[in-house]
Design a protein around this motif. Structure first.
Motif, mmCIF file in Angstrom:
data_model
loop_
_atom_site.group_PDB
_atom_site.id
_atom_site.type_symbol
_atom_site.label_atom_id
_atom_site.label_comp_id
_atom_site.label_asym_id
_atom_site.label_seq_id
_atom_site.Cartn_x
_atom_site.Cartn_y
_atom_site.Cartn_z
ATOM 1 N N ASN A 84 0.803 -1.228 0.000
ATOM 2 C CA ASN A 84 0.000 0.000 0.000
ATOM 3 C C ASN A 84 0.831 1.271 0.000
ATOM 4 O O ASN A 84 0.302 2.357 -0.234
ATOM 5 N N ILE A 114 8.033 1.617 -1.444
ATOM 6 C CA ILE A 114 8.512 0.860 -2.610
ATOM 7 C C ILE A 114 7.639 -0.361 -2.886
ATOM 8 O O ILE A 114 7.635 -0.876 -3.999
ATOM 9 N N GLY A 115 6.874 -0.799 -1.895
ATOM 10 C CA GLY A 115 5.920 -1.893 -2.133
ATOM 11 C C GLY A 115 4.848 -1.438 -3.112
ATOM 12 O O GLY A 115 4.496 -2.167 -4.051
ATOM 13 N N PHE A 123 -3.239 -9.061 5.822
ATOM 14 C CA PHE A 123 -1.993 -9.696 6.291
ATOM 15 C C PHE A 123 -1.262 -8.746 7.233
ATOM 16 O O PHE A 123 -0.918 -7.639 6.859
ATOM 17 N N ALA A 175 7.149 -5.879 3.289
ATOM 18 C CA ALA A 175 6.668 -5.108 4.448
ATOM 19 C C ALA A 175 7.712 -5.082 5.556
ATOM 20 O O ALA A 175 8.474 -6.032 5.737
ATOM 21 N N GLY A 176 7.722 -3.984 6.293
ATOM 22 C CA GLY A 176 8.659 -3.926 7.411
ATOM 23 C C GLY A 176 8.585 -2.612 8.162
ATOM 24 O O GLY A 176 8.036 -1.631 7.674
ATOM 25 N N SER A 230 18.221 -5.053 3.836
ATOM 26 C CA SER A 230 18.780 -3.691 3.903
ATOM 27 C C SER A 230 20.276 -3.794 4.126
ATOM 28 O O SER A 230 20.766 -4.787 4.696
ATOM 29 N N TYR A 254 17.023 -3.946 14.399
ATOM 30 C CA TYR A 254 16.611 -3.838 12.984
ATOM 31 C C TYR A 254 17.598 -4.648 12.128
ATOM 32 O O TYR A 254 17.197 -5.402 11.241
ATOM 33 N N LYS A 305 16.961 -7.696 9.486
ATOM 34 C CA LYS A 305 17.328 -7.591 8.062
ATOM 35 C C LYS A 305 18.365 -8.662 7.690
ATOM 36 O O LYS A 305 18.397 -9.112 6.545
ATOM 37 N N VAL A 354 18.635 3.879 -0.140
ATOM 38 C CA VAL A 354 18.258 4.751 0.980
ATOM 39 C C VAL A 354 17.238 5.719 0.395
ATOM 40 O O VAL A 354 17.571 6.610 -0.378
ATOM 41 N N LEU A 375 9.007 5.075 5.842
ATOM 42 C CA LEU A 375 9.928 4.407 6.769
ATOM 43 C C LEU A 375 10.884 5.412 7.403
ATOM 44 O O LEU A 375 11.265 5.295 8.560
#
Ligand SMILES: NC(=O)c1ccc[n+]([C@@H]2O[C@H](COP(=O)([O-])OP(=O)(O)OC[C@H]3O[C@@H](n4cnc5c(N)ncnc54)[C@H](OP(=O)(O)O)[C@@H]3O)[C@@H](O)[C@H]2O)c1
Length: 323
Positions: free
Chosen positions: A37, A40-41, A88, A117-118, A170, A198, A202, A230, A235
């Motif tokens: 949504n 970058i997704g 989800f 997602a993250g 990442s 984090y 990753k 970056v 985010l």
């Protein structure tokens, strides 16, 4: 020279990748993009959908997913039935199980899964018994595991084109302390900072891809991980500057001038999800940096024993928390 330097600190190396020109027609294919949504997704959903792919937006917020679908439908009316909201939440195991069941009931094939997602730099918190950022990995393991039969079936029927699983990691995986996936307590332990946690999540995104590719070595399924860049997305506007109103304002005002655009930031995962070059160059179980370039991970990212330990632990935690 500048490209190499930019690449070293996580930015684009400037490689040209024209999404519209270089992606093939994807009509008849089915994809899932977690966190589709926003950021970058969302750009990944748009790129695959524009090429004819049916795309499930696996999102925790129905409202945000429907807004994203409405936005795309406005841009290119007439094929919004090819965009589907799939409930989800990374941190809720029953939602991963349900999402996988829904896909198995509604589709006879699944060609692409982008585990995108993250969250980043979240304060320490246990969510459903697990450190909240570790769900960046665990939620994706829980989603993919029950989908393996459908992915394998698709791979058998998809001719020379491989099925793709893309794990969005990442460069921050380098912030992870020495991996210890021996127990849930080890994963949940207090670390030096939120960045270390984090980093652990990753690193897990990378090791998951390694262990999964190993299990799928005889299948026409390619699993790769990546650092997207970056990038100027939500985010970057999260807890990093929360509680610091002036810092927030400065960050918001300046970010768009020196961070990568979401369009450029999405290119590496779009490439791994659908470029024919991934088959031509036989890319499997690798790590990529922007844009669409294979690279080395940290030494921990190449630790096969850690990858196996992570796989076993993830299976155990999922089993334990699901009973
Ligand atoms: N931006 C960067 O510079 C950068 C750099 C390296 C790696 N990455 C990685 O790139 C990926 C995408 O990030 P982005 O920059 O596009 O960030 P973003 O704009 O914040 O998008 C993150 C997406 O993940 C979703 N999400 C977060 N927690 C979730 C949960 N519990 N369940 C389901 N969905 C959840 C968000 O949903 P909501 O909208 O509901 O919050 C959103 O759709 C992340 O994995 C991130 O670690 C980003």
């Amino acid at each position: 020279m500048l490209g190499a330097l930019a690449s070293k600190v996580g930015f684009s190396n400037g490689r040209a990748f024209d999404v519209d020109k270089e992606l093939p027609d994807l009509t008849g294919k089915v994809a899932v993009v977690t966190g589709g949504n926003d950021g970058i997704g969302f750009i990944t959903v748009r790129a695959l959908w524009r090429k004819g792919c049916k795309v499930y937006l696996a999102c925790r917020s129905e409202e945000k997913a429907r807004n994203a679908i409405a936005r795309l439908a406005k841009e290119e009316p007439g094929k919004e039935d090819q965009l589907v909201f799939l409930p989800f939440d990374l941190t809720e195991l029953p939602s991963a199980k349900k999402a996988a069941e829904t896909l198995q009931q509604q589709e006879t094939r699944l060609d692409i899964v982008v585990c995108n997602a993250g969250i980043m730099a979240w304060p320490y918190e246990l969510k459903n018994g697990v450190e909240v950022q570790f769900w960046n990995h665990l939620g994706h393991h829980a989603l993919i595991q029950p989908l393996l039969p459908l992915l394998k079936k698709t791979a058998k029927a998809s001719g020379p084109t491989s099925v793709r699983i893309v794990s969005v990691s990442s460069t921050a995986h380098t912030f992870s302390p020495k991996p210890d996936f021996s127990s849930l307590e080890a994963v949940n332990r207090k670390m030096a900072s939120t960045w270390a946690r984090y980093g652990q999540s990753k690193l897990a995104n990378i090791l998951f891809a390694v262990a999964l590719q190993d299990r799928l070595k005889d299948e026409n399924i390619r699993v790769n991980a990546l650092h997207p860049g970056v990038i100027n997305t939500s985010l970057m506007r999260g807890p990093l500057t929360a509680g610091l109103p002036l810092a927030q304002k400065i960050a918001n005002a300046t970010q768009r001038y020196f961070l990568m655009s979401p369009e450029d930031g999405a290119k590496t995962q779009i490439y791994l999800a659908a470029s024919p070059e991934v088959d031509e160059k036989d890319y499997r179980g690798l790590y990529f940096v922007p844009i669409a370039t294979p690279a080395k991970t940290s030494a921990y990212g190449q630790d096969k024993e850690a990858a196996e330990q992570l796989w076993q632990l993830s299976e155990n935690i999922i089993k334990q928390l699901s009973t």
